[in-house]
Scaffold this motif. Structure first.
Motif, short mmCIF file in Angstrom:
data_model
loop_
_atom_site.label_atom_id
_atom_site.label_comp_id
_atom_site.label_asym_id
_atom_site.label_seq_id
_atom_site.Cartn_x
_atom_site.Cartn_y
_atom_site.Cartn_z
N SER A 250 2.08 1.12 -6.77
CA SER A 250 2.64 -0.23 -6.63
C SER A 250 3.20 -0.46 -5.22
CB SER A 250 3.73 -0.57 -7.66
OG SER A 250 3.17 -0.55 -8.96
N HIS A 251 2.56 -1.40 -4.53
CA HIS A 251 3.02 -1.81 -3.20
C HIS A 251 4.07 -2.91 -3.35
CE1 HIS A 251 -0.10 0.56 -1.56
NE2 HIS A 251 -0.91 -0.36 -1.08
N THR A 252 5.01 -2.94 -2.40
CA THR A 252 6.04 -3.98 -2.35
C THR A 252 5.96 -4.65 -0.98
OG1 THR A 252 7.42 -2.68 -3.84
CG2 THR A 252 8.57 -4.34 -2.53
N GLN A 253 6.34 -5.93 -0.93
CA GLN A 253 6.39 -6.62 0.37
C GLN A 253 7.62 -7.51 0.44
OE1 GLN A 253 2.64 -8.76 0.77
NE2 GLN A 253 1.46 -6.85 0.99
N LEU B 163 10.57 -11.35 -2.20
CA LEU B 163 10.16 -9.96 -2.39
C LEU B 163 9.09 -9.95 -3.49
CD1 LEU B 163 11.23 -7.09 -1.45
CD2 LEU B 163 12.53 -7.05 -3.57
N CYS B 164 8.04 -9.17 -3.30
CA CYS B 164 7.02 -9.13 -4.35
C CYS B 164 6.48 -7.71 -4.48
CB CYS B 164 5.88 -10.10 -4.07
SG CYS B 164 5.09 -9.85 -2.50
N THR B 165 5.93 -7.41 -5.64
CA THR B 165 5.37 -6.08 -5.88
C THR B 165 4.21 -6.18 -6.87
OG1 THR B 165 5.87 -3.80 -6.49
CG2 THR B 165 7.14 -5.49 -7.58
N PRO C 256 11.88 -7.79 -8.41
CA PRO C 256 10.69 -6.94 -8.51
C PRO C 256 10.94 -5.53 -7.98
CG PRO C 256 10.13 -9.09 -7.59
CD PRO C 256 11.63 -9.02 -7.63
N THR C 257 10.39 -4.54 -8.69
CA THR C 257 10.40 -3.15 -8.21
C THR C 257 9.02 -2.55 -8.51
OG1 THR C 257 11.04 -2.12 -10.30
CG2 THR C 257 12.85 -2.86 -8.87
#
Ligand SMILES: NC(=O)c1ccc[n+]([C@@H]2O[C@H](COP(=O)([O-])OP(=O)(O)OC[C@H]3O[C@@H](n4cnc5c(N)ncnc54)[C@H](OP(=O)(O)O)[C@@H]3O)[C@@H](O)[C@H]2O)c1
Length: 343
Positions: free
Chosen positions: A243-246, A319-321, A283-284
């Motif tokens: 899982s990528h986060t941005q 923030l998103c994941t 989100p995590t």
């Protein structure tokens, strides 16, 4: 749904290939229709409860298939995509090999899936975007559609599985070594990946200073949206398995409020809002892991926003994941296949 005929999965032993097999099984595709392929045979892969043999890739496998998923890297794609097309297969390639080829559609179904409806008859080739581009555009397309996005600044926190199954094993092994007080190795990336954070492992352009991942996010976003949007990205690897986060800063072309942003995002297919300020619930990677949805939250007006008389602003942060093995690769490819086959 994908019609009858066998389905080739090149790279079936890898991180994306095994996720494709999981999704195909979950959709009820019978084992007899699956052809798992890799550079050599002799291994078995899980297909639901069953273990099925992996075959060494040969042209004959594509003659018997109606659909081929390529999940074996760009070099293998350049070899096997033309062979699969020649054999009459529809092909979905998860690598970078054809993403910037103007004759090959680059598709996230929720974002620009309509281009698939204009393709001719089989055999057809479609490219999956880079996983970081998919996350960025799943989070921002709802804003692009309603308000327009002028400029994007994004920092990524990318899981090691983005570099494949060996990188996942390296993180497990290195983490155990650290906890056991053993010396750290850096045998997968140039840096140790356990308990560490480092600049993305793709090559850096000597002139611009951008690494390839950052460059892909810029080029692919322009291609998919068909605009001249500017994407300034900083791509970083973190010690997360999947899982990528941005963290995104976006400048909108028309003024908005946090509430209107939330509504636009919540209505977009494939996206879920996780944005509870009171509970500090956002989100995590763990919340996104093994799921289909892109999680978006921490939506707030940026400190440098210009605010109009109605209290609406032009710059926001969020923030998103997303599980990048799922929506960033395997699920996106399957959604493309479904749409090609009219499912
Ligand atoms: N990981 C992600 O999050 C992600 C996201 C989006 C896109 N992608 C793209 O998906 C592709 C696969 O990535 P991955 O992460 O799954 O890598 P991976 O875990 O390293 O798996 C690669 C797979 O390809 C096979 N393979 C490698 N070279 C081959 C060749 N020349 N001929 C036939 N098979 C070959 C490998 O098996 P053998 O070595 O046994 O042949 C293995 O099954 C890459 O193009 C990657 O850029 C990955």
């Amino acid at each position: 749904m994908i019609e009858a005929g066998s389905i080739a999965v090149l790279g079936a032993t890898g991180a994306v290939g095994s996720e494709l097999l999981r999704l195909l099984h979950a959709r009820g595709v019978p084992e007899e229709r699956i052809r798992p392929l890799a550079s050599s045979g002799g291994t078995m892969v899980a297909y639901g409860e069953a273990m099925i043999p992996v075959e060494p890739v040969e042209a004959e496998a594509f003659h018997e298939a109606c659909l081929a998923f390529m999940a074996a890297g760009a070099e293998a794609a350049r070899t096997w995509v033309p062979i699969a097309l020649e054999a009459g297969c529809d092909v979905i390639d998860t690598s970078s090999a054809y993403r910037m080829d103007p004759g090959v559609p680059l598709v996230i179904p929720e974002v620009n899936g309509a281009v698939l409806d204009r393709l001719g008859a089989s055999p057809r080739l479609v490219a999956n975007p880079n996983c970081s581009t998919i996350l960025l555009l799943m989070a921002l397309t709802p804003l692009q559609q309603v308000f327009g996005c002028g400029r994007i600044i994004v920092s990524t926190y990318q899981a090691v599985s983005g570099a494949g199954s060996q990188a996942m094993e390296a993180l497990r092994r290195q983490s155990r070594a650290v906890l056991d007080g053993q010396p750290l190795d850096s045998d997968c990336f140039d840096e140790p990946c356990a308990f560490n954070v480092f600049s993305h492992d793709s090559p850096v352009d000597e002139v611009t200073g951008r690494n390839q991942e950052e460059q892909k996010m810029l080029q692919e976003t322009k291609r998919i949206w068909g605009t001249d949007v500017l994407v300034s990205a900083t791509c970083v690897r973190v010690p997360v398995l999947r899982s990528h986060t941005q963290s995104i800063h976006v400048e909108l072309e028309s003024a908005a409020s946090v509430e209107t942003l939330r509504s636009a995002i919540a209505e977009f297919p494939g996206v879920a809002l996780v944005d509870d300020r009171a509970a500090n619930d956002f989100p995590t990677p763990l919340k996104a892991c093994d799921g289909d949805l892109v999680l978006v939250g921490r939506i707030r007006m940026a400190a440098d926003a210009t605010i109009d008389a109605d209290g609406r602003g032009n710059r926001f942060e969020l923030l998103c994941t997303m599980d990048q093995l799922r929506k960033g690769a395997a699920l996106n490819a399957l959604q493309v296949a479904d749409r090609l086959k009219g499912g």
